[in-house]
Scaffold this motif. Structure first.
Motif, PDB file in Angstrom:
ATOM      1  N   ASP A   1     -19.820   8.859  90.521  1.00 56.54           N
ATOM      2  CA  ASP A   1     -20.396   8.919  91.863  1.00 56.54           C
ATOM      3  C   ASP A   1     -19.342   9.058  92.963  1.00 56.54           C
ATOM      4  OD1 ASP A   1     -22.975   8.793  90.964  1.00 56.54           O
ATOM      5  OD2 ASP A   1     -23.052   6.600  91.011  1.00 56.54           O
ATOM      6  N   LEU A   2     -18.073   9.018  92.596  1.00 52.38           N
ATOM      7  CA  LEU A   2     -17.018   9.170  93.607  1.00 52.38           C
ATOM      8  C   LEU A   2     -16.489  10.602  93.549  1.00 52.38           C
ATOM      9  CD1 LEU A   2     -15.309   7.780  95.756  1.00 52.38           C
ATOM     10  CD2 LEU A   2     -13.720   7.052  93.968  1.00 52.38           C
ATOM     11  N   PRO A   3     -16.791  11.449  94.554  1.00 49.70           N
ATOM     12  CA  PRO A   3     -16.421  12.860  94.491  1.00 49.70           C
ATOM     13  C   PRO A   3     -14.903  13.081  94.455  1.00 49.70           C
ATOM     14  CG  PRO A   3     -17.973  12.461  96.285  1.00 49.70           C
ATOM     15  CD  PRO A   3     -17.524  11.123  95.784  1.00 49.70           C
ATOM     16  N   ALA A   4     -14.515  14.144  93.723  1.00 53.40           N
ATOM     17  CA  ALA A   4     -13.096  14.419  93.502  1.00 53.40           C
ATOM     18  C   ALA A   4     -12.331  14.655  94.806  1.00 53.40           C
ATOM     19  CB  ALA A   4     -12.956  15.637  92.586  1.00 53.40           C
ATOM     20  N   ASP A   5     -12.976  15.264  95.798  1.00 56.75           N
ATOM     21  CA  ASP A   5     -12.229  15.532  97.036  1.00 56.75           C
ATOM     22  C   ASP A   5     -11.895  14.236  97.763  1.00 56.75           C
ATOM     23  OD1 ASP A   5     -15.186  15.819  97.394  1.00 56.75           O
ATOM     24  OD2 ASP A   5     -14.632  15.775  99.505  1.00 56.75           O
ATOM     25  N   LEU A   6     -12.771  13.239  97.616  1.00 55.51           N
ATOM     26  CA  LEU A   6     -12.476  11.951  98.261  1.00 55.51           C
ATOM     27  C   LEU A   6     -11.375  11.205  97.510  1.00 55.51           C
ATOM     28  CD1 LEU A   6     -16.035  10.749  99.321  1.00 55.51           C
ATOM     29  CD2 LEU A   6     -14.310  11.971 100.662  1.00 55.51           C
ATOM     30  N   VAL A   7     -11.376  11.350  96.180  1.00 52.19           N
ATOM     31  CA  VAL A   7     -10.294  10.736  95.400  1.00 52.19           C
ATOM     32  C   VAL A   7      -8.960  11.309  95.872  1.00 52.19           C
ATOM     33  CG1 VAL A   7      -9.279  10.571  93.096  1.00 52.19           C
ATOM     34  CG2 VAL A   7     -11.729  10.234  93.406  1.00 52.19           C
ATOM     35  N   ARG A   8      -8.940  12.623  96.070  1.00 53.52           N
ATOM     36  CA  ARG A   8      -7.685  13.235  96.524  1.00 53.52           C
ATOM     37  C   ARG A   8      -7.306  12.721  97.910  1.00 53.52           C
ATOM     38  NH1 ARG A   8      -7.531  19.432  95.978  1.00 53.52           N
ATOM     39  NH2 ARG A   8      -8.435  19.410  98.053  1.00 53.52           N
ATOM     40  N   GLN A   9      -8.314  12.536  98.756  1.00 56.40           N
ATOM     41  CA  GLN A   9      -8.033  12.029 100.102  1.00 56.40           C
ATOM     42  C   GLN A   9      -7.427  10.618 100.019  1.00 56.40           C
ATOM     43  OE1 GLN A   9     -11.366  12.504 102.757  1.00 56.40           O
ATOM     44  NE2 GLN A   9     -10.298  11.446 104.428  1.00 56.40           N
TER      45      GLN A   9
END
Ligand code: HEC
Length: 395
Positions: free
Chosen positions: A204-212
């Motif tokens: 549920d945690l999108p990859a773009d936010l992980v990168r952020q």
């Protein structure tokens, strides 16, 4: 500039936004606005002013504004009245601020009007708004906008309030919630702690936010993300291996028949915040309706290796504000006074005077590792949907 603006206005009123970017031309626009009784012309000039002043705060009110605001603010056209209020806010009017707060909190007012008030207050960084925004989280009509707006405020009570709400949110609201939690280092810590504690599923945690979050360069957060979410970047040998694996999976003779409707649901959750397909979706990445989607090699190459070739318009920009908010997205517009960045959640216009750091990264805004986060069945459904020729109904 003044002469030029008068000339431009004589030719076409919508050019007002160009003029509004120059503070010395503002009084001329206000003068023209005060002199006309044509509702369409009033609207055009007001829209131009609002557009030209987007992202700015505390601009000195141009001469004559108060009189014009009084005249137009008491008329019958609601759109004109809203724009007048919004501009008064940009010009630092205390009474406009009070009116807008009242509208935003008035559960009986039309939703569109309340949303406009909320967004104008957030844009003006109304100092005491965070508490009201948290109250509005109980209101389905304003919840998404309130969740997004909370990213503007460095308020220690926000992460707990949002995390408590996560299980009850719709997918779109959850994206807004997670986007706000990733927007500040102080919010990202409790977010990663929730992931580590199993309160938030990795999928549920999108990859773009992980990168952020990785952009904060905090060893403890990165270690927790490695452990509970997955590793950072794939090498080209990894990508080669993944490509072969997915190709085998997707071309297997005995594979079960894919379900396109379920594939559309996977797209909506994993890709649609950035891509438009058949007229639905976001604008961070290209519209892929007319792309070479039917070709499996094209799809696998672009999904598994988004950084192989990146058109310049789609590189990630990372922006830090002076009050510690971080924003990642593609650059939509830059001018002398503001920068507009489009993220998977919203389009944000930030005054240059509020920016601490702005840099373009080497990476595509499209994250790696999107397929690995999905079970094989979902990959099969997604790819079949992408290769299809027409829209299907959601399941
Ligand atoms: C966070 C935003 C984001 C997400 C999520 C995302 N993409 Fe992308 N995508 C982009 C951007 C930006 C580009 C253009 C730059 C590039 O090619 O890397 C792109 C490029 C592409 C392309 C190539 C388009 C072209 O013009 O040739 C395809 C195909 C694609 N994405 C498919 C997908 C699919 C399928 C998913 C979901 C599994 C997905 N994307 C998820 C942002 C995103």
């Amino acid at each position: 500039m003044k002469r030029l603006c008068l000339l431009l206005l004589a030719v076409t009123l919508p050019l007002a936004s160009l003029c509004a970017q120059s503070d010395e031309a503002l009084p001329i626009l206000v003068q023209v606005l005060g002199a006309t009784d044509d509702p369409q012309a009033q609207l055009d000039i007001l829209k131009g002013l609002a557009d030209g002043l987007k992202g700015r705060r505390g601009v000195k009110a141009p001469a004559g504004w108060d009189a014009v605001a009084m005249k137009l603010g008491t008329g019958s056209n609601t759109q004109v009245k809203e724009l007048v209020q919004q501009l008064s806010l940009v010009f630092g009017s205390a009474s406009a601020l009070a009116d807008m707060r009242k509208q935003m909190l008035d559960a009986k007012a039309p939703t569109a009007q309340r949303l406009a008030a909320l967004e104008a207050l957030v844009a003006a960084k109304d100092a005491n708004l965070a508490e009201s925004l948290r109250q509005l989280l109980t209101d389905p009509a304003l919840r998404g906008a309130a969740l997004r707006g909370l990213a503007t405020y460095d308020d220690a009570k926000t992460p707990a309030a949002i995390l408590a709400l996560l299980p009850s949110l719709t997918p779109a609201e959850r994206r807004d919630a997670l986007g706000t939690l990733a927007a500040r280092l102080a919010f990202a810590r409790p977010l990663v702690a929730a992931l580590a504690a199993g309160q938030l599923a990795a999928k549920d945690l999108p990859a773009d936010l992980v990168r952020q979050i990785r952009n904060y360069e905090q060893p403890d957060l990165n270690a927790a993300l490695d452990q509970h979410w997955g590793t950072a970047r794939a090498s080209s040998a990894d990508i080669q291996k993944q490509t072969e694996r997915y190709k085998a999976l997707l071309t297997a003779a005995n594979a079960p028949k894919p379900d396109l409707a379920k594939g559309r649901a996977v797209f909506a959750k994993t890709c649609g915040q950035c891509h438009t397909l058949y007229g639905v979706g976001g604008k961070v990445g290209p519209d892929i309706t007319g792309s070479n989607r039917a070709d499996l090699d094209y799809l696998l190459h672009n999904i598994l290796d988004p950084n192989a070739e990146i058109p310049n318009d789609y590189r990630t920009w990372n922006l830090d504000t002076k009050d510690d908010r971080s924003i990642s997205g593609v650059m939509a517009r830059q001018d002398a006074t503001t920068v507009t960045i489009v993220t998977p959640n919203e389009s944000l216009t930030i005054a240059r005077s509020d920016i601490a750091k702005l840099r373009q990264s080497e990476l595509s805004m499209m994250p790696e590792g999107l397929l690995q986060a999905l079970p094989e069945e979902e990959v099969r459904n997604l790819i079949a949907y992408l290769r299809g020729k027409e829209q299907v109904k959601l399941p």
